[in-house]
Design a protein around this motif. Structure first.
Motif, PDB file in Angstrom:
ATOM      1  N   VAL A  64       0.869  -1.276   0.081  1.00 43.86           N
ATOM      2  CA  VAL A  64       0.107   0.013  -0.198  1.00 43.86           C
ATOM      3  C   VAL A  64       0.905   1.260   0.030  1.00 43.86           C
ATOM      4  N   VAL A  68       0.654   0.501  -5.169  1.00 39.63           N
ATOM      5  CA  VAL A  68      -0.069  -0.326  -5.042  1.00 39.63           C
ATOM      6  C   VAL A  68      -0.599  -1.111  -6.343  1.00 39.63           C
ATOM      7  N   ALA A  82      -1.398  -5.705   2.380  1.00 44.95           N
ATOM      8  CA  ALA A  82      -2.028  -4.754   3.294  1.00 44.95           C
ATOM      9  C   ALA A  82      -0.774  -3.807   3.550  1.00 44.95           C
ATOM     10  N   HIS A  83      -1.036  -2.566   4.246  1.00 48.43           N
ATOM     11  CA  HIS A  83      -0.044  -1.440   4.409  1.00 48.43           C
ATOM     12  C   HIS A  83       1.273  -2.296   5.189  1.00 48.43           C
TER      13      HIS A  83
END
Ligand code: TPP
Ligand code: SF4
Ligand code: MG
Lengths: 270, 360
Positions: A64, A68, A82-83
């Motif tokens: 992220v 992305v 996910a981040h």
């Protein structure tokens, strides 16, 4: 064949061709700002995968952050993490498919702030993956806030008076930390602002992928990068600012190239 | 007849995972379920079936390892207890959004916060209402015995792949620590690459071949119209589960005046309460939801017109009672009785609560 390719073929005759876009890169216009390093590094990864002939065996993990959508541009299988969690996602993929090539691609916020634990532990386990680290000293995607790698005095959206060590801590040299880990087989810091630098960075990425096949630990390639939008500079001025300010803090070159030697000290004999 | 053994609930999770051909387990120690990973590490399945077992640096890492491996079409799982499941919430939401199959075991302890390591059912809402952000549902199974701990690992993987959805086994500390006789399935092989191609070949990240488009595991969609379509597709899937997958056990409900609703170990206590009450001449029955999502709302709605009241018995402050009220829709009295903090009520205590709530 796209209209663009047709036009190019009309102009450039095969006998004169000195360089071509990797077929692994599609024709979609990248969403990156002019002068952004992300696009160049994407190209290098695509070229390395193509030249090694490992398109069918490679799975990428996008972060992220501005990258992305890396999965939109390079024609391989991808998981979007996910981040901060790309190293964990890459670990999961690699552990259940050890015969594949797996790489993660992360920004500085993703890799060195929210995902620091996943970064250090994946490398400390010596996961046989490649990690590409785009250090542009800023949170590009969210509009130019301070990153862990933001320089002292650097102005960002959340350090409007410049990063102040008393208030915001110090620029994190995570790559130097990583080089200390026995699980890291190859740790290098590169850049892509000149043709010569691009060639060197490509060599490093190629080497990182080749090490993966040897199963001797994690390969880590930092690319000191520009973010013209976040830095509020033109692409040309960004390159200059990077050379003058980023390189002294983040000097280029190999930090570690020990292969397995380092890890072997810890292995149980017998 | 499969092999019979006396086993702990947590240990049987590990045994069932290996035997059903699971490809990988990623986890982080937390009481009261650490025996799951400890058992796996002792059994060393990577030497036989080839199952990967990895102790991660956190529950966050565990669930994202599961995300990566599940995206490759593998049968993978994790287990934890309440605080660890909270840490996984973002990852579980990503998995629901990307429609990835996996099994997540929550051997609940009491909360909030660090709470207590004693048994609890206080994560009912978290499990059945999503738990993370966004409109999503897990397929939630509530085991009430060591046998069901075993069976639901097998069933869980089946459901996970049937619906391409994360499955949660919502157990509690009682079932996790309990030792009971269990019949084990025979060892099944892990799926071959060919089988994975057949089952998940149109989405899994197995490496892009020239005969297909690239596969991308993602929950991201920038276009609102497309995103709404994604949301609608997820909702349609959850509705299909509601139509086809509701599971419950109904005990002595046919002639009942009062029906207790309880899941997991609370249901075992209530089973005893049914006997005590009936000995006293009060016609009491028990509905034990086995799937908490999809919730057995139809059977509860049917009995709502026949009984004088429902009593929801839970080891929490009253969470499932709200789902019962929705199903009953005002047609009869709905009450709650529960204990918290790791206290497990006795069958007599529940019987007394029945008397008090309904004034018999
Ligand atoms: C859990 C979570 N927290 C915060 C965000 C918001 N966010 C998205 S990208 C980002 C920072 C990205 O910066 P970096 O990793 O340096 O990548 P760049 O865009 O600079 O390439 C943040 C904070 C998020 N998506 N998820
Ligand atoms: S905001 Fe910065 S990092 Fe993001 S695309 Fe633009 S230049 Fe690149
Ligand atoms: Mg950045």
């Amino acid at each position: 064949m796209s209209v663009l390719t047709e036009r190019i073929n009309e102009i450039i005759k095969p006998e004169n061709l000195v360089y071509a876009k990797s077929p692994l890169l599609n024709d979609d216009a990248m969403h990156y700002c002019p002068g952004c390093s992300h696009g160049v590094v994407h190209r290098l990864i695509a070229e390395v995968i193509e030249e090694m002939g490992i398109q069918e065996q490679t799975i990428g993990v996008s972060p992220v952050g501005c990258a992305v959508f890396a999965y939109n541009y390079i024609d391989i299988d991808w998981a979007e993490a996910a981040h901060g969690r790309a190293p964990a996602v890459a670990t999961g993929i690699k552990r259940v498919m050890p015969e594949k090539y797996v790489f993660s691609y992360q920004g500085d916020g993703d890799l060195a702030a929210i995902g620091t634990a996943e970064t250090l532990h994946a490398i400390n386990r010596g996961e046989n993956i490649v990690m590409i680290f785009i250090n542009n000293a800023i949170y590009g995607m969210t509009g130019g806030q301070m990153a862990p790698t933001t320089l002292i005095g650097q102005i960002t959206a959340t350090t409007p008076n410049g990063r102040n060590a008393d208030l915001n801590g110090y620029p994190l040299k995570i790559t130097e930390l990583i080089a200390q880990l026995p699980g890291a087989a190859y740790v290098t810091r590169q850049s892509v602002q000149t043709p010569a630098a691009v060639r060197k960075a490509k060599k490093a990425i190629r080497k990182a992928f080749e090490i993966q096949a040897k199963k001797i630990g994690t390969s880590f390639v930092e690319v000191v990068s520009t973010c013209s939008s976040g830095w509020k500079l033109t692409p040309v001025a960004s390159n200059k600012w990077m050379e003058e300010n980023m390189f002294p803090q983040y000097p280029l070159g190999d930090l570690k190239d020990s292969g397995r030697a380092d890890a072997d000290l810890y292995r149980i004999k017998g | 007849m499969g092999e019979l053994r006396l086993m702990k609930g947590n240990e049987v999770i590990a045994e069932a995972a290996i035997r059903c051909g699971c490809d990988g387990y990623f986890g982080y120690p937390i009481t009261p379920q650490s025996e799951v990973m400890e058992t796996l590490m002792t059994l060393r399945p990577w030497e036989d079936s080839g199952m990967v077992v990895l102790q991660a640096e956190s529950e966050i890492a565990s669930i994202h390892m599961v995300y990566g491996a599940a995206g490759a079409g593998k049968r993978v799982m994790t287990s934890s207890s309440s605080p660890g499941i909270s840490l996984m919430a973002e990852g579980i939401s990503y998995m629901a959004g990307a429609e990835l199959p996996c099994v997540i075991v929550n051997v609940q302890r009491g909360g909030p916060g660090l709470g207590t390591i004693q048994p609890s059912q206080a994560d009912y809402n978290q499990a059945t209402k999503g738990g993370g952000h966004g409109d999503y549902s897990l397929f939630v199974l509530a085991p009430a015995s060591v046998q069901e701990m075993h069976d639901f690992v097998v069933l869980g993987f089946e459901m996970a792949f049937k619906y391409r959805n994360p499955v949660m086994i919502l157990a509690d500390g009682v079932i996790g620590q309990l030792m009971e006789k269990v019949e084990l399935i025979d060892q099944r092989p892990r799926w071959t690459n060919e089988q994975i191609e057949e089952i998940s070949g149109d989405w899994a990240t197995t490496g892009k071949r020239s005969n297909r488009q690239k596969h991308v595991i993602t929950s991201l969609e920038m276009d609102s119209n497309t995103m709404e379509q994604n949301n609608l597709r997820l909702q349609a899937k959850y509705n299909r589960m509601k139509d086809e997958e509701v599971r419950y056990e109904s005990i002595e409900c046919e002639d009942a005046d009062y029906i207790m609703v309880a899941f997991g170990s609370a249901a075992r206590i209530c089973q005893k309460t049914v006997q005590i009450a009936r000995r006293k001449g009060v016609k009491v029955g028990l509905i034990r939801p086995i799937t908490l999502f999809p919730f057995p709302e139809k059977i509860i709605a049917e009995y709502a017109t026949k009984v004088k009241g429902f009593l929801s018995v839970e080891f929490n402050a009253g969470q499932m009672v709200n789902d019962i009220r929705l199903a009953v829709n005002g047609k009869t009295q709905v009450e709650y009785f529960g204990r918290m903090g790791g206290i497990v009520p006795t069958p007599d205590e529940v019987e007394l609560a029945l008397e008090q709530r309904f004034n018999n």
